[in-house]
Design a protein around this motif. Structure first.
Motif, PDB file in Angstrom:
ATOM      1  N   ASP A   1      23.122  16.117  88.988  1.00  0.00           N
ATOM      2  CA  ASP A   1      22.903  15.206  87.858  1.00  0.00           C
ATOM      3  C   ASP A   1      23.515  15.759  86.574  1.00  0.00           C
ATOM      4  O   ASP A   1      24.034  14.989  85.750  1.00  0.00           O
ATOM      5  N   ALA A   2      23.466  17.073  86.405  1.00  0.00           N
ATOM      6  CA  ALA A   2      24.036  17.672  85.193  1.00  0.00           C
ATOM      7  C   ALA A   2      25.542  17.457  85.143  1.00  0.00           C
ATOM      8  O   ALA A   2      26.098  17.151  84.075  1.00  0.00           O
TER       9      ALA A   2
ATOM     10  N   ARG B   1      34.651  10.021  89.078  1.00  0.00           N
ATOM     11  CA  ARG B   1      33.480  10.897  89.045  1.00  0.00           C
ATOM     12  C   ARG B   1      33.066  11.294  90.451  1.00  0.00           C
ATOM     13  O   ARG B   1      32.759  12.465  90.716  1.00  0.00           O
TER      14      ARG B   1
ATOM     15  N   ARG C   1      32.574   8.198  78.262  1.00  0.00           N
ATOM     16  CA  ARG C   1      32.272   7.313  77.129  1.00  0.00           C
ATOM     17  C   ARG C   1      33.251   7.540  75.987  1.00  0.00           C
ATOM     18  O   ARG C   1      33.713   6.579  75.349  1.00  0.00           O
TER      19      ARG C   1
ATOM     20  N   ASP D   1      29.940  11.666  82.411  1.00  0.00           N
ATOM     21  CA  ASP D   1      29.698  10.395  81.727  1.00  0.00           C
ATOM     22  C   ASP D   1      29.884  10.519  80.218  1.00  0.00           C
ATOM     23  O   ASP D   1      30.355   9.578  79.564  1.00  0.00           O
ATOM     24  N   GLY D   2      29.517  11.667  79.649  1.00  0.00           N
ATOM     25  CA  GLY D   2      29.748  11.867  78.217  1.00  0.00           C
ATOM     26  C   GLY D   2      31.224  11.856  77.887  1.00  0.00           C
ATOM     27  O   GLY D   2      31.650  11.231  76.901  1.00  0.00           O
TER      28      GLY D   2
ATOM     29  N   ARG E   1      27.186  14.996  86.613  1.00  0.00           N
ATOM     30  CA  ARG E   1      27.432  13.572  86.391  1.00  0.00           C
ATOM     31  C   ARG E   1      27.213  13.202  84.929  1.00  0.00           C
ATOM     32  O   ARG E   1      27.965  12.402  84.364  1.00  0.00           O
ATOM     33  N   GLU E   2      26.190  13.779  84.311  1.00  0.00           N
ATOM     34  CA  GLU E   2      25.950  13.507  82.892  1.00  0.00           C
ATOM     35  C   GLU E   2      27.086  14.051  82.027  1.00  0.00           C
ATOM     36  O   GLU E   2      27.506  13.411  81.058  1.00  0.00           O
TER      37      GLU E   2
END
Length: 238
Positions: A133-134, A162, A144, A140-141, A136-137
């Motif tokens: 999850d880290a 991703r 964006r 995603d940052g 992927r986050e």
């Protein structure tokens, strides 16, 4: 600042020093760019340029480099960029030094062109260990920010990119079987946090037939000692 263009790919880089070439892969995840070396424990451009020719680059869609984003992009796309840059510079064989995601870039480039790599230094390589999850986050940052700047980048392409980058196992870019058969000498400086698990660094060294580990390298006298070890390693593997 020098740059290299191939079709829609635009890579910016800089060169420091002279001698045997060392291609640098900066930390920063998808934002891997040469400016981020200034945040590292030591900047290789400061401690190695007296003896080696250092090529520091911004990865595609990081720093000042640009490239399209397609659904079939992944680690192989970065390796192709690296080989194209080496060809552009007329470099047949080089060392690699990568930090964070740079370790995975280095291992994939070795897989793609083992005969062109003399050795690789991996500083706190990333790896999968309960931290999906880290990553992927983090992706995603970056995504964006890219979408806000680029009308040509689509959500579908980013979603697949991703997955291609971070749905894998181990160090994401190559598997354990490859590392176990890797003939290129490796020097690994152990990671110790969420993105750079110590167990991943240690497993690379256990698997690779020509690898050694530096456990402590971030504080006090361990910093110059690690730099000396890297310099000796690069000299020995020329």
């Amino acid at each position: 600042m020098p740059s290299f263009e191939q079709g829609d790919l635009h890579l910016e880089y800089e060169i420091h020093g002279d001698g045997a070439p060392v291609l640098l892969f900066a930390p920063g995840g998808m934002r891997s760019a040469r400016a981020l070396w200034t945040r590292a424990t030591f900047d290789p451009r400061d401690v190695l340029a007296d003896r080696w020719r250092l090529i520091a680059m911004d990865q595609r869609n990081a720093g000042r480099s640009r490239a399209p984003v397609a659904a079939d992009d992944g680690w192989h796309s970065y390796a192709a960029d690296h080989l194209a840059l080496l060809d552009h510079l007329g470099i047949e064989r080089c060392h690699l030094l990568g930090m964070c995601i740079g370790g995975s870039f280095a291992l994939r480039l070795i897989q793609s062109a083992p005969d062109r790599i003399a050795s690789a230094v991996l500083l706190q390589p990333i790896g999968a260990e309960g931290n999906r999850d880290a990553f992927r986050e983090m992706f995603d940052g970056w995504a964006r920010e890219l979408v806000a700047e680029r009308a040509d980048v689509t959500a579908d392409a980013l979603e697949q990119l991703r997955a291609n980058m971070f749905d894998g196992d181990f160090v994401f870019s190559v598997d354990r079987a490859f590392v176990a058969g890797c003939g290129v000498p490796l020097l690994v400086l152990r990671g110790d946090d969420l993105y750079h698990p110590a167990s991943v660094s240690e497993e690379i060294v256990r698997l690779a037939p020509h690898a050694s580990l530096i456990r402590d390298w971030k504080e006090g006298v361990a910093v110059p000692a690690a730099v000396d070890r890297i310099r000796a390693f690069l000299a020995e593997t020329a």
